[in-house]
Design a protein around this motif. Sequence first.
Motif, PDB file in Angstrom:
ATOM      1  N   ALA A  83      -6.908 -21.766 -66.302  1.00 26.23           N
ATOM      2  CA  ALA A  83      -5.805 -22.715 -66.504  1.00 26.23           C
ATOM      3  C   ALA A  83      -4.561 -21.999 -67.030  1.00 26.23           C
ATOM      4  CB  ALA A  83      -6.236 -23.824 -67.460  1.00 26.23           C
ATOM      5  N   ASP A  84      -4.744 -21.093 -67.990  1.00 19.30           N
ATOM      6  CA  ASP A  84      -3.605 -20.339 -68.523  1.00 19.30           C
ATOM      7  C   ASP A  84      -2.957 -19.484 -67.440  1.00 19.30           C
ATOM      8  OD1 ASP A  84      -4.164 -21.429 -71.008  1.00 19.30           O
ATOM      9  OD2 ASP A  84      -5.035 -19.583 -71.830  1.00 19.30           O
ATOM     10  N   PHE A  85      -3.783 -18.837 -66.619  1.00 18.23           N
ATOM     11  CA  PHE A  85      -3.271 -17.998 -65.540  1.00 18.23           C
ATOM     12  C   PHE A  85      -2.509 -18.832 -64.515  1.00 18.23           C
ATOM     13  CE2 PHE A  85      -3.860 -15.808 -61.409  1.00 18.23           C
ATOM     14  CZ  PHE A  85      -3.158 -14.632 -61.686  1.00 18.23           C
ATOM     15  N   LEU A  86      -3.083 -19.952 -64.107  1.00 21.06           N
ATOM     16  CA  LEU A  86      -2.428 -20.788 -63.107  1.00 21.06           C
ATOM     17  C   LEU A  86      -1.128 -21.391 -63.627  1.00 21.06           C
ATOM     18  CD1 LEU A  86      -5.535 -22.589 -61.574  1.00 21.06           C
ATOM     19  CD2 LEU A  86      -4.135 -20.795 -60.513  1.00 21.06           C
ATOM     20  N   ALA A  87      -1.049 -21.636 -64.923  1.00 20.29           N
ATOM     21  CA  ALA A  87       0.178 -22.186 -65.507  1.00 20.29           C
ATOM     22  C   ALA A  87       1.325 -21.195 -65.398  1.00 20.29           C
ATOM     23  CB  ALA A  87      -0.051 -22.555 -66.971  1.00 20.29           C
ATOM     24  N   SER A  88       1.023 -19.913 -65.569  1.00 15.38           N
ATOM     25  CA  SER A  88       2.062 -18.887 -65.508  1.00 15.38           C
ATOM     26  C   SER A  88       1.414 -17.528 -65.275  1.00 15.38           C
ATOM     27  CB  SER A  88       2.862 -18.876 -66.814  1.00 15.38           C
ATOM     28  OG  SER A  88       3.898 -17.931 -66.740  1.00 15.38           O
ATOM     29  N   PRO A  89       1.121 -17.208 -64.006  1.00  9.36           N
ATOM     30  CA  PRO A  89       0.426 -15.954 -63.709  1.00  9.36           C
ATOM     31  C   PRO A  89       1.112 -14.720 -64.288  1.00  9.36           C
ATOM     32  CG  PRO A  89       0.486 -17.335 -61.759  1.00  9.36           C
ATOM     33  CD  PRO A  89       1.368 -17.986 -62.782  1.00  9.36           C
ATOM     34  N   GLY A  90       2.416 -14.631 -64.150  1.00 10.87           N
ATOM     35  CA  GLY A  90       3.146 -13.461 -64.633  1.00 10.87           C
ATOM     36  C   GLY A  90       3.175 -13.341 -66.146  1.00 10.87           C
ATOM     37  N   SER A 101       2.498 -20.569 -59.287  1.00 11.54           N
ATOM     38  CA  SER A 101       1.925 -21.208 -60.473  1.00 11.54           C
ATOM     39  C   SER A 101       1.669 -22.677 -60.162  1.00 11.54           C
ATOM     40  CB  SER A 101       2.874 -21.086 -61.663  1.00 11.54           C
ATOM     41  OG  SER A 101       4.080 -21.781 -61.409  1.00 11.54           O
ATOM     42  N   VAL A 102       0.905 -23.307 -61.036  1.00 16.55           N
ATOM     43  CA  VAL A 102       0.649 -24.751 -60.940  1.00 16.55           C
ATOM     44  C   VAL A 102       1.176 -25.343 -62.242  1.00 16.55           C
ATOM     45  CG1 VAL A 102      -1.085 -26.547 -60.593  1.00 16.55           C
ATOM     46  CG2 VAL A 102      -1.411 -24.291 -59.551  1.00 16.55           C
ATOM     47  N   SER A 103       2.402 -25.812 -62.204  1.00 19.65           N
ATOM     48  CA  SER A 103       3.079 -26.242 -63.430  1.00 19.65           C
ATOM     49  C   SER A 103       2.610 -27.600 -63.937  1.00 19.65           C
ATOM     50  CB  SER A 103       4.588 -26.250 -63.231  1.00 19.65           C
ATOM     51  OG  SER A 103       4.944 -27.116 -62.171  1.00 19.65           O
ATOM     52  N   ASP A 104       2.178 -28.476 -63.066  1.00 19.81           N
ATOM     53  CA  ASP A 104       1.745 -29.812 -63.474  1.00 19.81           C
ATOM     54  C   ASP A 104       0.377 -29.734 -64.155  1.00 19.81           C
ATOM     55  OD1 ASP A 104       0.053 -32.317 -62.909  1.00 19.81           O
ATOM     56  OD2 ASP A 104       2.085 -33.027 -62.533  1.00 19.81           O
ATOM     57  N   PRO A 105       0.287 -30.111 -65.437  1.00 22.52           N
ATOM     58  CA  PRO A 105      -0.976 -29.987 -66.166  1.00 22.52           C
ATOM     59  C   PRO A 105      -2.134 -30.788 -65.550  1.00 22.52           C
ATOM     60  CG  PRO A 105       0.824 -30.397 -67.695  1.00 22.52           C
ATOM     61  CD  PRO A 105       1.375 -30.569 -66.307  1.00 22.52           C
ATOM     62  N   ALA A 106      -1.851 -31.976 -65.039  1.00 23.51           N
ATOM     63  CA  ALA A 106      -2.915 -32.788 -64.440  1.00 23.51           C
ATOM     64  C   ALA A 106      -3.415 -32.152 -63.148  1.00 23.51           C
ATOM     65  CB  ALA A 106      -2.413 -34.209 -64.181  1.00 23.51           C
ATOM     66  N   LYS A 107      -2.508 -31.672 -62.337  1.00 22.72           N
ATOM     67  CA  LYS A 107      -2.877 -31.010 -61.082  1.00 22.72           C
ATOM     68  C   LYS A 107      -3.652 -29.731 -61.372  1.00 22.72           C
ATOM     69  CE  LYS A 107      -0.692 -29.627 -56.747  1.00 22.72           C
ATOM     70  NZ  LYS A 107       0.589 -29.515 -56.033  1.00 22.72           N
ATOM     71  N   ARG A 108      -3.211 -28.988 -62.381  1.00 19.55           N
ATOM     72  CA  ARG A 108      -3.878 -27.751 -62.764  1.00 19.55           C
ATOM     73  C   ARG A 108      -5.302 -28.041 -63.266  1.00 19.55           C
ATOM     74  NH1 ARG A 108       0.018 -25.947 -65.652  1.00 19.55           N
ATOM     75  NH2 ARG A 108      -0.738 -26.619 -67.682  1.00 19.55           N
ATOM     76  N   ALA A 109      -5.459 -29.060 -64.089  1.00 13.72           N
ATOM     77  CA  ALA A 109      -6.783 -29.429 -64.599  1.00 13.72           C
ATOM     78  C   ALA A 109      -7.707 -29.853 -63.464  1.00 13.72           C
ATOM     79  CB  ALA A 109      -6.662 -30.549 -65.642  1.00 13.72           C
ATOM     80  N   ALA A 110      -7.177 -30.616 -62.520  1.00  9.23           N
ATOM     81  CA  ALA A 110      -7.975 -31.041 -61.366  1.00  9.23           C
ATOM     82  C   ALA A 110      -8.380 -29.836 -60.524  1.00  9.23           C
ATOM     83  CB  ALA A 110      -7.207 -32.053 -60.526  1.00  9.23           C
ATOM     84  N   LEU A 111      -7.474 -28.905 -60.347  1.00  8.73           N
ATOM     85  CA  LEU A 111      -7.756 -27.702 -59.567  1.00  8.73           C
ATOM     86  C   LEU A 111      -8.834 -26.858 -60.244  1.00  8.73           C
ATOM     87  CD1 LEU A 111      -7.220 -25.760 -57.244  1.00  8.73           C
ATOM     88  CD2 LEU A 111      -5.256 -24.881 -58.535  1.00  8.73           C
ATOM     89  N   VAL A 112      -8.725 -26.659 -61.539  1.00  5.71           N
ATOM     90  CA  VAL A 112      -9.734 -25.880 -62.280  1.00  5.71           C
ATOM     91  C   VAL A 112     -11.094 -26.555 -62.182  1.00  5.71           C
ATOM     92  CG1 VAL A 112     -10.439 -25.076 -64.571  1.00  5.71           C
ATOM     93  CG2 VAL A 112      -8.073 -24.764 -63.806  1.00  5.71           C
ATOM     94  N   ALA A 113     -11.139 -27.874 -62.361  1.00  2.00           N
ATOM     95  CA  ALA A 113     -12.411 -28.612 -62.263  1.00  2.00           C
ATOM     96  C   ALA A 113     -13.005 -28.482 -60.860  1.00  2.00           C
ATOM     97  CB  ALA A 113     -12.199 -30.082 -62.628  1.00  2.00           C
ATOM     98  N   TYR A 114     -12.168 -28.588 -59.851  1.00  3.90           N
ATOM     99  CA  TYR A 114     -12.635 -28.436 -58.473  1.00  3.90           C
ATOM    100  C   TYR A 114     -13.195 -27.039 -58.246  1.00  3.90           C
ATOM    101  CZ  TYR A 114     -12.443 -27.685 -53.452  1.00  3.90           C
ATOM    102  OH  TYR A 114     -12.758 -27.356 -52.163  1.00  3.90           O
TER     103      TYR A 114
END
Length: 121
Positions: A83-90, A101-114
Amino acid sequence: MKPVHGFVAVVAITLAAPAVAQDAGAQAFGMCKACHTIDKGGRNGVGPNLSGLFGRKAGSVAGFNYSPAMKTSGIVWDEKTLADFLASPGKKVPGTKMPISVSDPAKRAALVAYLKTATVK
């Protein structure tokens, strides 16, 4: 009778929630498919194959040309590190090749869970 209907609605929503979350995660993964595969034994693309991602050391998929930064990051992938990496890889791994990156926290959480379920070996 109305309390029974309300109870049935709550149960139905509760049972449907994991499926809805999986659908949201699968939909979020749609943008990742341009670079990554998730099938066991799948090919590397522009990005590495993600099968067996959780618990794996970053920069360790055979045959993929990782950045030196990723190879030496010391990261072991779990829900938080991903989740931390997807929020801001660099920011998480300065010098990574990951451009998106995946800036939207809900989308990022769904992606990590998937990915947690879809990338199991």
